[in-house]
Design a protein around this motif. Structure first.
Motif, PDB file in Angstrom:
ATOM      1  N   PRO A 158      19.058 -65.424 -17.586  1.00 57.15           N
ATOM      2  CA  PRO A 158      18.816 -65.650 -16.155  1.00 57.15           C
ATOM      3  C   PRO A 158      17.486 -66.339 -15.873  1.00 57.15           C
ATOM      4  CG  PRO A 158      19.677 -63.446 -16.508  1.00 57.15           C
ATOM      5  CD  PRO A 158      19.346 -64.002 -17.860  1.00 57.15           C
ATOM      6  N   VAL A 159      16.450 -65.973 -16.627  1.00 59.29           N
ATOM      7  CA  VAL A 159      15.134 -66.578 -16.413  1.00 59.29           C
ATOM      8  C   VAL A 159      15.137 -68.031 -16.883  1.00 59.29           C
ATOM      9  CG1 VAL A 159      12.664 -66.312 -16.788  1.00 59.29           C
ATOM     10  CG2 VAL A 159      14.138 -64.306 -16.805  1.00 59.29           C
ATOM     11  N   LEU A 160      15.820 -68.302 -17.985  1.00 51.83           N
ATOM     12  CA  LEU A 160      15.944 -69.677 -18.470  1.00 51.83           C
ATOM     13  C   LEU A 160      16.646 -70.555 -17.440  1.00 51.83           C
ATOM     14  CD1 LEU A 160      16.963 -69.018 -22.194  1.00 51.83           C
ATOM     15  CD2 LEU A 160      14.781 -69.963 -21.397  1.00 51.83           C
ATOM     16  N   LEU A 161      17.711 -70.037 -16.840  1.00 54.34           N
ATOM     17  CA  LEU A 161      18.451 -70.803 -15.836  1.00 54.34           C
ATOM     18  C   LEU A 161      17.624 -70.981 -14.563  1.00 54.34           C
ATOM     19  CD1 LEU A 161      22.033 -69.319 -16.272  1.00 54.34           C
ATOM     20  CD2 LEU A 161      21.148 -71.500 -17.118  1.00 54.34           C
ATOM     21  N   GLN A 163      14.372 -71.239 -14.462  1.00 50.77           N
ATOM     22  CA  GLN A 163      13.419 -72.298 -14.785  1.00 50.77           C
ATOM     23  C   GLN A 163      14.101 -73.658 -14.767  1.00 50.77           C
ATOM     24  OE1 GLN A 163      10.147 -72.078 -15.102  1.00 50.77           O
ATOM     25  NE2 GLN A 163      10.017 -74.292 -15.416  1.00 50.77           N
ATOM     26  N   THR A 164      15.374 -73.712 -15.126  1.00 49.72           N
ATOM     27  CA  THR A 164      16.117 -74.971 -15.086  1.00 49.72           C
ATOM     28  C   THR A 164      16.327 -75.432 -13.650  1.00 49.72           C
ATOM     29  OG1 THR A 164      17.248 -74.396 -17.154  1.00 49.72           O
ATOM     30  CG2 THR A 164      18.250 -76.119 -15.796  1.00 49.72           C
ATOM     31  N   ILE A 165      16.520 -74.500 -12.727  1.00 50.04           N
ATOM     32  CA  ILE A 165      16.624 -74.863 -11.311  1.00 50.04           C
ATOM     33  C   ILE A 165      15.310 -75.468 -10.830  1.00 50.04           C
ATOM     34  CG2 ILE A 165      16.934 -73.950  -8.972  1.00 50.04           C
ATOM     35  CD1 ILE A 165      18.779 -71.836 -10.169  1.00 50.04           C
ATOM     36  N   ILE A 166      14.201 -74.880 -11.261  1.00 49.23           N
ATOM     37  CA  ILE A 166      12.889 -75.444 -10.926  1.00 49.23           C
ATOM     38  C   ILE A 166      12.746 -76.836 -11.532  1.00 49.23           C
ATOM     39  CG2 ILE A 166      10.402 -75.135 -11.207  1.00 49.23           C
ATOM     40  CD1 ILE A 166      10.910 -72.115 -11.250  1.00 49.23           C
ATOM     41  N   LEU A 167      13.240 -77.000 -12.754  1.00 53.40           N
ATOM     42  CA  LEU A 167      13.230 -78.317 -13.402  1.00 53.40           C
ATOM     43  C   LEU A 167      14.004 -79.329 -12.575  1.00 53.40           C
ATOM     44  CD1 LEU A 167      12.926 -80.340 -15.751  1.00 53.40           C
ATOM     45  CD2 LEU A 167      14.823 -79.166 -16.890  1.00 53.40           C
ATOM     46  N   PHE A 168      15.174 -78.939 -12.089  1.00 49.48           N
ATOM     47  CA  PHE A 168      15.975 -79.830 -11.238  1.00 49.48           C
ATOM     48  C   PHE A 168      15.187 -80.271 -10.013  1.00 49.48           C
ATOM     49  CE2 PHE A 168      18.767 -80.151  -7.495  1.00 49.48           C
ATOM     50  CZ  PHE A 168      19.548 -81.226  -7.863  1.00 49.48           C
ATOM     51  N   GLN A 169      14.456 -79.358  -9.404  1.00 47.85           N
ATOM     52  CA  GLN A 169      13.639 -79.706  -8.246  1.00 47.85           C
ATOM     53  C   GLN A 169      12.499 -80.643  -8.643  1.00 47.85           C
ATOM     54  OE1 GLN A 169      12.484 -75.771  -7.073  1.00 47.85           O
ATOM     55  NE2 GLN A 169      14.297 -75.464  -5.778  1.00 47.85           N
ATOM     56  N   PHE A 212      20.125 -73.181  -3.958  1.00 38.50           N
ATOM     57  CA  PHE A 212      20.470 -71.844  -3.478  1.00 38.50           C
ATOM     58  C   PHE A 212      21.773 -71.359  -4.118  1.00 38.50           C
ATOM     59  CE2 PHE A 212      22.451 -68.905  -0.440  1.00 38.50           C
ATOM     60  CZ  PHE A 212      21.436 -67.966  -0.320  1.00 38.50           C
ATOM     61  N   SER A 213      22.748 -72.248  -4.233  1.00 35.28           N
ATOM     62  CA  SER A 213      24.022 -71.879  -4.853  1.00 35.28           C
ATOM     63  C   SER A 213      23.821 -71.499  -6.315  1.00 35.28           C
ATOM     64  CB  SER A 213      25.018 -73.029  -4.742  1.00 35.28           C
ATOM     65  OG  SER A 213      25.265 -73.364  -3.383  1.00 35.28           O
ATOM     66  N   LEU A 214      23.033 -72.287  -7.023  1.00 39.04           N
ATOM     67  CA  LEU A 214      22.759 -71.971  -8.420  1.00 39.04           C
ATOM     68  C   LEU A 214      21.984 -70.664  -8.551  1.00 39.04           C
ATOM     69  CD1 LEU A 214      21.813 -75.506  -9.805  1.00 39.04           C
ATOM     70  CD2 LEU A 214      23.945 -74.260 -10.158  1.00 39.04           C
ATOM     71  N   SER A 215      21.075 -70.404  -7.630  1.00 41.60           N
ATOM     72  CA  SER A 215      20.309 -69.157  -7.661  1.00 41.60           C
ATOM     73  C   SER A 215      21.223 -67.959  -7.474  1.00 41.60           C
ATOM     74  CB  SER A 215      19.231 -69.164  -6.573  1.00 41.60           C
ATOM     75  OG  SER A 215      18.293 -70.188  -6.799  1.00 41.60           O
ATOM     76  N   MET A 216      22.220 -68.080  -6.595  1.00 45.11           N
ATOM     77  CA  MET A 216      23.174 -66.997  -6.392  1.00 45.11           C
ATOM     78  C   MET A 216      24.005 -66.753  -7.656  1.00 45.11           C
ATOM     79  SD  MET A 216      22.702 -65.702  -3.407  1.00 45.11           S
ATOM     80  CE  MET A 216      20.956 -65.943  -3.815  1.00 45.11           C
ATOM     81  N   LEU A 217      24.375 -67.838  -8.334  1.00 44.89           N
ATOM     82  CA  LEU A 217      25.125 -67.689  -9.580  1.00 44.89           C
ATOM     83  C   LEU A 217      24.281 -67.011 -10.653  1.00 44.89           C
ATOM     84  CD1 LEU A 217      26.951 -71.151  -9.778  1.00 44.89           C
ATOM     85  CD2 LEU A 217      27.954 -68.931  -9.194  1.00 44.89           C
ATOM     86  N   GLN A 222      22.789 -62.243 -13.842  1.00 45.85           N
ATOM     87  CA  GLN A 222      21.787 -61.238 -14.178  1.00 45.85           C
ATOM     88  C   GLN A 222      22.348 -59.829 -14.038  1.00 45.85           C
ATOM     89  OE1 GLN A 222      18.240 -61.496 -11.805  1.00 45.85           O
ATOM     90  NE2 GLN A 222      17.024 -60.309 -13.246  1.00 45.85           N
ATOM     91  N   LYS A 223      23.161 -59.602 -13.004  1.00 45.14           N
ATOM     92  CA  LYS A 223      23.776 -58.291 -12.807  1.00 45.14           C
ATOM     93  C   LYS A 223      24.744 -57.970 -13.949  1.00 45.14           C
ATOM     94  CE  LYS A 223      23.465 -58.300  -7.746  1.00 45.14           C
ATOM     95  NZ  LYS A 223      24.244 -58.295  -6.473  1.00 45.14           N
ATOM     96  N   LYS A 224      25.510 -58.974 -14.382  1.00 46.57           N
ATOM     97  CA  LYS A 224      26.460 -58.753 -15.475  1.00 46.57           C
ATOM     98  C   LYS A 224      25.731 -58.440 -16.779  1.00 46.57           C
ATOM     99  CE  LYS A 224      30.251 -61.561 -13.641  1.00 46.57           C
ATOM    100  NZ  LYS A 224      31.178 -62.703 -13.893  1.00 46.57           N
ATOM    101  N   ILE A 225      24.637 -59.157 -17.035  1.00 46.71           N
ATOM    102  CA  ILE A 225      23.881 -58.915 -18.256  1.00 46.71           C
ATOM    103  C   ILE A 225      23.260 -57.530 -18.218  1.00 46.71           C
ATOM    104  CG2 ILE A 225      21.826 -59.619 -19.543  1.00 46.71           C
ATOM    105  CD1 ILE A 225      22.455 -62.481 -18.869  1.00 46.71           C
TER     106      ILE A 225
END
Length: 229
Positions: A158-161, A163-169, A212-217, A222-225
């Motif tokens: 979850p943290v890696l993803l 950071q990837t959202i931040i990378l996209f921005q 925002f959509s990616l953050s929700m995913l 994170q909940k599943k893990i």
């Protein structure tokens, strides 16, 4: 037809979704893969018993995390052609283009952030599992590859993803070197239609929807893990 030039409209949409979006998504994906790969190596180096290796890796991470990204973009954009020219024996800088310059920049820059994430992930694995691997006859690299790293990736996914959202921005900063990313596509559309405020507003809405959509995913993941653990 109301004064609209449909050729201009068509070009704007093509630039926006084919050129701009393709550039941004490709850069994000490749930089993520490269950043996680080199970040994992840096994390292992930082945890190494060899003090020189650990200090060198720590110095690189601290340097990258202390510099503004736009400065690093300029730095690599002007430095890489000289390095590439030297390797090729040209005796002069050889331009490699905005995309490859941005890819190298984001890969090396994000590696510092992915490094700290993976370091935390490696340290989250119980030390007893490492000793169990040694007891089974595995060496250091086999233990890391078969026991530690798979769990570290799962724990920190979850943290890696995120950071990837931040990378996209952050890829929107490539405008500084003239790259044609998603934001640049909106800028061109705004100039063609003479509606810069409206197009930048649409760009902000689109970035928000995507992130925002990616953050929700990521939150659901994170909940599943957490349940699995």
């Amino acid at each position: 037809m109301g004064g609209f030039d449909f050729d201009v409209i068509e070009r704007s949409w093509v630039y926006l979704f084919r050129e701009g979006m393709t550039f941004t998504l490709t850069l994000t994906f490749l930089a993520m893969v490269g950043g996680i790969f080199f970040g994992t190596l840096l994390a292992m180096a930082r945890l190494s018993k060899f003090r020189v290796l650990a200090a060198a890796a720590g110095g690189y991470v601290n340097l990258m995390r202390s510099l503004p990204l736009v400065l690093v973009i300029f730095w690599f954009f002007f430095l890489v052609p000289y390095i590439y020219g030297g390797i090729m024996g040209a005796g002069k800088p050889i331009p490699i283009g905005a995309f490859y310059s941005a890819l190298i920049t984001f890969t090396m820059f994000e590696a510092a952030y992915y490094c700290e994430i993976m370091r935390a992930g490696i340290q989250s694995v119980a030390r007893g599992q490492v000793w169990a691997g040694y007891a089974l006859g595995l060496n250091y690299w086999m233990t890391m590859g078969k026991i530690v790293l798979p769990q570290a990736f799962r724990n920190m996914l979850p943290v890696l993803l995120t950071q990837t959202i931040i990378l996209f921005q952050d890829t929107s900063l490539v405008y500084a070197i003239g790259a044609y990313d998603l934001l640049k596509g909106f800028e061109v559309a705004g100039k063609n239609f003479n509606r810069p405020v409206e197009t930048y507003l649409i760009a902000a809405v689109l970035y928000f929807i995507i992130c925002f959509s990616l953050s929700m995913l990521v939150r659901q993941l994170q909940k599943k893990i957490a349940i699995i653990r």
